[in-house]
Design a protein around this motif. Structure first.
Motif, PDB file in Angstrom:
ATOM      1  N   CYS A 105     -33.845 -34.179 -11.192  1.00 55.97           N
ATOM      2  CA  CYS A 105     -35.286 -34.192 -10.359  1.00 55.97           C
ATOM      3  C   CYS A 105     -35.345 -35.228  -9.610  1.00 55.97           C
ATOM      4  O   CYS A 105     -34.615 -36.404  -9.654  1.00 55.97           O
ATOM      5  CB  CYS A 105     -36.449 -34.561 -11.585  1.00 55.97           C
ATOM      6  SG  CYS A 105     -38.020 -34.513 -10.709  1.00 55.97           S
TER       7      CYS A 105
ATOM      8  N   ARG B 275     -38.116 -36.479  -8.314  1.00 59.24           N
ATOM      9  CA  ARG B 275     -39.689 -37.046  -7.967  1.00 59.24           C
ATOM     10  C   ARG B 275     -40.187 -38.274  -8.375  1.00 59.24           C
ATOM     11  O   ARG B 275     -41.030 -38.639  -7.466  1.00 59.24           O
ATOM     12  CB  ARG B 275     -40.682 -35.724  -8.844  1.00 59.24           C
ATOM     13  CG  ARG B 275     -40.494 -34.541  -8.155  1.00 59.24           C
ATOM     14  CD  ARG B 275     -41.108 -33.988  -6.844  1.00 59.24           C
ATOM     15  NE  ARG B 275     -42.214 -34.889  -6.841  1.00 59.24           N
ATOM     16  CZ  ARG B 275     -43.337 -34.661  -7.488  1.00 59.24           C
ATOM     17  NH1 ARG B 275     -43.387 -33.524  -8.141  1.00 59.24           N
ATOM     18  NH2 ARG B 275     -44.512 -35.194  -7.424  1.00 59.24           N
ATOM     19  N   PHE B 276     -39.491 -38.738  -9.400  1.00 62.79           N
ATOM     20  CA  PHE B 276     -39.629 -40.194  -9.642  1.00 62.79           C
ATOM     21  C   PHE B 276     -41.184 -40.325  -9.860  1.00 62.79           C
ATOM     22  O   PHE B 276     -41.880 -41.243  -9.423  1.00 62.79           O
ATOM     23  CB  PHE B 276     -39.175 -41.304  -8.758  1.00 62.79           C
ATOM     24  CG  PHE B 276     -37.601 -41.204  -8.793  1.00 62.79           C
ATOM     25  CD1 PHE B 276     -36.811 -40.423  -7.883  1.00 62.79           C
ATOM     26  CD2 PHE B 276     -36.848 -41.945  -9.518  1.00 62.79           C
ATOM     27  CE1 PHE B 276     -35.520 -40.164  -7.850  1.00 62.79           C
ATOM     28  CE2 PHE B 276     -35.533 -41.839  -9.751  1.00 62.79           C
ATOM     29  CZ  PHE B 276     -34.685 -41.071  -8.823  1.00 62.79           C
ATOM     30  N   CYS B 277     -41.780 -39.591 -10.630  1.00 62.15           N
ATOM     31  CA  CYS B 277     -43.309 -39.936 -11.200  1.00 62.15           C
ATOM     32  C   CYS B 277     -43.133 -41.196 -11.953  1.00 62.15           C
ATOM     33  O   CYS B 277     -42.321 -41.506 -12.529  1.00 62.15           O
ATOM     34  CB  CYS B 277     -43.876 -38.790 -12.180  1.00 62.15           C
ATOM     35  SG  CYS B 277     -43.804 -37.156 -11.435  1.00 62.15           S
TER      36      CYS B 277
ATOM     37  N   TYR C  48     -44.068 -42.943 -14.590  1.00 64.19           N
ATOM     38  CA  TYR C  48     -44.214 -43.069 -15.795  1.00 64.19           C
ATOM     39  C   TYR C  48     -42.844 -42.249 -16.333  1.00 64.19           C
ATOM     40  O   TYR C  48     -42.516 -42.716 -17.453  1.00 64.19           O
ATOM     41  CB  TYR C  48     -45.268 -42.123 -16.492  1.00 64.19           C
ATOM     42  CG  TYR C  48     -45.459 -40.888 -16.014  1.00 64.19           C
ATOM     43  CD1 TYR C  48     -44.596 -39.830 -16.576  1.00 64.19           C
ATOM     44  CD2 TYR C  48     -46.288 -40.602 -15.093  1.00 64.19           C
ATOM     45  CE1 TYR C  48     -44.762 -38.645 -16.312  1.00 64.19           C
ATOM     46  CE2 TYR C  48     -46.248 -39.103 -14.543  1.00 64.19           C
ATOM     47  CZ  TYR C  48     -45.646 -38.228 -15.307  1.00 64.19           C
ATOM     48  OH  TYR C  48     -45.665 -36.791 -14.717  1.00 64.19           O
ATOM     49  N   CYS C  49     -42.072 -41.510 -15.675  1.00 62.77           N
ATOM     50  CA  CYS C  49     -41.082 -40.773 -16.246  1.00 62.77           C
ATOM     51  C   CYS C  49     -39.412 -41.404 -15.923  1.00 62.77           C
ATOM     52  O   CYS C  49     -39.115 -41.657 -14.964  1.00 62.77           O
ATOM     53  CB  CYS C  49     -41.226 -39.465 -15.279  1.00 62.77           C
ATOM     54  SG  CYS C  49     -39.913 -38.257 -16.384  1.00 62.77           S
TER      55      CYS C  49
ATOM     56  N   ILE D 151     -37.177 -39.286 -16.616  1.00 62.62           N
ATOM     57  CA  ILE D 151     -36.221 -38.292 -16.824  1.00 62.62           C
ATOM     58  C   ILE D 151     -35.189 -38.262 -15.459  1.00 62.62           C
ATOM     59  O   ILE D 151     -33.907 -37.852 -15.380  1.00 62.62           O
ATOM     60  CB  ILE D 151     -36.915 -36.923 -16.646  1.00 62.62           C
ATOM     61  CG1 ILE D 151     -37.702 -36.873 -18.261  1.00 62.62           C
ATOM     62  CG2 ILE D 151     -36.060 -35.690 -16.536  1.00 62.62           C
ATOM     63  CD1 ILE D 151     -38.477 -35.643 -18.356  1.00 62.62           C
ATOM     64  N   PRO D 152     -35.555 -38.413 -14.099  1.00 62.06           N
ATOM     65  CA  PRO D 152     -34.786 -38.724 -13.281  1.00 62.06           C
ATOM     66  C   PRO D 152     -33.709 -39.474 -13.416  1.00 62.06           C
ATOM     67  O   PRO D 152     -32.473 -39.418 -12.936  1.00 62.06           O
ATOM     68  CB  PRO D 152     -35.615 -39.311 -11.971  1.00 62.06           C
ATOM     69  CG  PRO D 152     -36.968 -38.794 -12.432  1.00 62.06           C
ATOM     70  CD  PRO D 152     -37.004 -38.752 -13.689  1.00 62.06           C
TER      71      PRO D 152
ATOM     72  N   ILE E  52     -35.095 -28.921 -15.653  1.00 60.55           N
ATOM     73  CA  ILE E  52     -35.799 -30.127 -15.720  1.00 60.55           C
ATOM     74  C   ILE E  52     -36.921 -30.235 -14.906  1.00 60.55           C
ATOM     75  O   ILE E  52     -37.903 -30.581 -15.007  1.00 60.55           O
ATOM     76  CB  ILE E  52     -34.651 -31.145 -15.542  1.00 60.55           C
ATOM     77  CG1 ILE E  52     -33.603 -31.315 -16.612  1.00 60.55           C
ATOM     78  CG2 ILE E  52     -35.360 -32.612 -15.416  1.00 60.55           C
ATOM     79  CD1 ILE E  52     -34.283 -31.444 -17.769  1.00 60.55           C
ATOM     80  N   ASN E  53     -36.594 -29.693 -13.515  1.00 63.36           N
ATOM     81  CA  ASN E  53     -37.816 -29.318 -12.711  1.00 63.36           C
ATOM     82  C   ASN E  53     -37.541 -27.934 -11.844  1.00 63.36           C
ATOM     83  O   ASN E  53     -36.960 -28.001 -10.817  1.00 63.36           O
ATOM     84  CB  ASN E  53     -37.771 -30.519 -11.356  1.00 63.36           C
ATOM     85  CG  ASN E  53     -39.119 -30.375 -10.662  1.00 63.36           C
ATOM     86  OD1 ASN E  53     -39.655 -29.249 -10.523  1.00 63.36           O
ATOM     87  ND2 ASN E  53     -39.193 -31.231  -9.767  1.00 63.36           N
TER      88      ASN E  53
ATOM     89  N   GLU F  91     -43.798 -27.497 -11.608  1.00 65.15           N
ATOM     90  CA  GLU F  91     -44.555 -28.484 -11.061  1.00 65.15           C
ATOM     91  C   GLU F  91     -45.521 -27.815  -9.862  1.00 65.15           C
ATOM     92  O   GLU F  91     -44.872 -26.873  -9.127  1.00 65.15           O
ATOM     93  CB  GLU F  91     -43.440 -29.431 -10.232  1.00 65.15           C
ATOM     94  CG  GLU F  91     -42.743 -30.266 -11.179  1.00 65.15           C
ATOM     95  CD  GLU F  91     -43.698 -31.265 -11.996  1.00 65.15           C
ATOM     96  OE1 GLU F  91     -43.608 -31.447 -13.502  1.00 65.15           O
ATOM     97  OE2 GLU F  91     -44.882 -31.521 -11.429  1.00 65.15           O
TER      98      GLU F  91
ATOM     99  N   ARG G 223     -47.917 -38.417  -8.463  1.00 74.24           N
ATOM    100  CA  ARG G 223     -47.801 -37.206  -8.441  1.00 74.24           C
ATOM    101  C   ARG G 223     -48.489 -36.642  -7.049  1.00 74.24           C
ATOM    102  O   ARG G 223     -49.352 -37.275  -6.639  1.00 74.24           O
ATOM    103  CB  ARG G 223     -48.703 -36.510  -9.613  1.00 74.24           C
ATOM    104  CG  ARG G 223     -48.319 -36.936 -10.966  1.00 74.24           C
ATOM    105  CD  ARG G 223     -47.444 -36.287 -11.547  1.00 74.24           C
ATOM    106  NE  ARG G 223     -47.483 -35.034 -12.048  1.00 74.24           N
ATOM    107  CZ  ARG G 223     -46.503 -34.145 -12.112  1.00 74.24           C
ATOM    108  NH1 ARG G 223     -45.453 -34.447 -12.371  1.00 74.24           N
ATOM    109  NH2 ARG G 223     -46.785 -32.753 -12.582  1.00 74.24           N
TER     110      ARG G 223
HETATM  111  S1  SF4 Z   1     -42.584 -35.591 -14.656  1.00 72.08           S
HETATM  112 FE1  SF4 Z   1     -41.244 -34.126 -14.211  1.00 72.08          FE
HETATM  113  S2  SF4 Z   1     -41.526 -34.053 -11.757  1.00 72.08           S
HETATM  114 FE2  SF4 Z   1     -41.943 -36.157 -12.707  1.00 72.08          FE
HETATM  115  S3  SF4 Z   1     -40.025 -37.116 -12.466  1.00 72.08           S
HETATM  116 FE3  SF4 Z   1     -40.502 -36.274 -14.579  1.00 72.08          FE
HETATM  117  S4  SF4 Z   1     -39.329 -34.483 -14.645  1.00 72.08           S
HETATM  118 FE4  SF4 Z   1     -39.596 -34.967 -12.613  1.00 72.08          FE
END
Ligand code: SF4
Length: 432
Positions: free
Chosen positions: A152, A154-156, A158-159, A161-162, A196-197, A231, A270
């Protein structure tokens, strides 16, 4: 040697576990469904929240207790996102991330020869290729998950995952078509595309999610194609129209919201407003009549005031989702929001989660009741303890039919006659 696998986390993890087991089977290992009977235990981890990390540690301890002389492998998002901490988890004999699983057979051989602990976590690099994987058997499942996208960009705020998953990369279409052909030949009727995205599929190579959907829908034996979590910001009108041209596409859209308050969405990084999200929901309901909209909502994000929470709660009610997954915000080290000074207390998060869950339960009941009287095709999956056979409609309504007949993997029309908790009760249409 017998291998047992434990998957924590999302559908992508479930797919990757199946792919890892298929790889080990190809390398001469046997699979077992009994942890205590295994020689090797694979733990595919998740690190999306602090609770996920706790679960990984508990699962490791339990595996070591159950299999004191066995080989414990820790893989997945936790070691990839937190390599130093994971290297210290000595219950695991082998620790790998989520980008070099294909090395597992060789690493197990290495461990067997040396009995030296192995920690081999390859950092993600920009430009990494999609790790080629194929799954042609999903154990007892009726629906097959197929991972088509990883990473991903995007780098929200709080996340994590990236960090755990790296940048967007997509499964080549020819690999996807070959995998679907094998699943079709194996008798699967429904494919769930996951990532993941997922919405970012093809972003790095000039393809789009619609190209993947078209490829899967072209398989003759596949009756239904379902999309995993999406998304909102990549679901433009051209995409919706192209998806609507595919009659096999299931009218159920899990559209991640996170908050219904613009101020909170901005702090989350977001890239849409509540109004834009609402407009997308209306478009989806226009283009896919009877579709189900489901979502994820976070409560208690840093800086969220009572007023902002109220706004988010009211927005969730306004959209009238079919199902809402509620997540109290979990501070993840290494994310942009972790360093904020305006975190709300655990008690406030709990109280807000309680109120959002109450609203979600009402909306869920409204949705299930709105399905009554409809005749829908149900893909039957399993027989339940109460003797009924259960499956899902195309818009993902869970349906139970009291019958002695073996209906597994059959797609049959069912009239929905009543609601019982979080499910509809149905009766097979006459003559079936
Ligand atoms: S919430 Fe989803 S879109 Fe946002 S950074 Fe995490 S995986 Fe990516």
């Amino acid at each position: 040697m017998k291998v047992f696998a434990i998957t924590l986390g999302c559908k992508v993890n479930q797919y990757e576990t199946q792919a890892t087991l298929a790889l080990l089977e190809k390398n001469g290992y046997q699979l077992t469904d009994h942890e205590a009977d295994s020689d090797i235990i694979i733990i595919n981890s998740c690190t999306v929240t602090g609770v996920s990390d706790q679960k990984v540690r508990q699962t490791l301890h339990r595996a070591r207790r159950l299999c004191p002389g066995g080989i414990i492998v820790l893989t997945g998002c936790m070691p990839q996102a937190f390599p130093e901490e994971s290297a210290l988890l000595t219950d695991a004999d082998i620790v790998v991330g989520n980008s070099n699983r294909s090395m597992l057979p060789a690493l197990i051989q290495r461990y067997l020869l040396s009995r030296q602990r192995i920690v081999e976590i390859q950092p993600h690099q920009n430009g990494d290729a999609f790790e080629s994987m194929q799954v042609t058997d999903f154990h007892e499942r009726t629906r097959a998950f197929v991972k088509i996208e990883d990473g991903c960009n995007r780098f929200c705020s709080y996340c994590i995952i990236p960090t755990a998953r790296g940048r967007v990369r997509s499964k080549p279409l020819d690999e996807l078509k070959a995998e679907i052909a094998a699943l079709d030949a194996a008798g699967y009727r429904e494919i769930v595309l996951v990532g993941i995205n997922l919405s970012a599929y093809g972003q790095e190579c000039g393809l789009s999610l619609c190209d993947a959907v078209d490829a899967v829908c072209s398989a003759p034996g596949i009756s239904r194609v379902r999309l995993g979590s999406l998304e909102p910001d990549r679901m433009d009108d051209a995409t919706l129209q192209r998806l609507a041209a595919q009659p096999k596409l299931c009218p159920q859209f899990h559209l991640s919201l996170q908050s219904g308050c613009d101020a909170t969405l901005r702090r989350m990084n977001r890239h849409y407003t509540a109004d834009e999200y609402a407009a997308l929901c209306s478009r989806l309901r226009d283009i896919f009549p009877g579709c189900a909209l489901t979502t994820d909502v976070m409560v208690g994000f840093a800086g969220e005031t009572d007023g902002e929470f109220q706004e988010s709660l009211a927005f969730v009610r306004q959209i009238a989702f079919a199902k809402v997954h509620v997540f109290p915000y979990s501070v993840r080290p290494g994310t942009a929001a972790a360093g904020r000074s305006d975190h709300v207390t655990a008690a406030v998060k709990e109280a807000r989660a309680h109120r959002m869950l109450a609203a979600a339960a009402e909306l869920r009941a409204d949705f299930l009741n709105s399905q009554l009287g409809l005749v829908c095709d149900v893909l039957f999956e399993t027989r339940c303890k109460d003797g009924s056979v259960m499956g899902y409609t195309a818009n993902y309504t869970p349906v139970h039919v009291p019958t002695d007949r073996d209906l597994q993997n059959r797609l049959l029309p069912v009239r929905l006659v009543s609601v019982d908790g979080d499910r509809c009760i149905g009766e097979l249409c006459s003559g079936i």
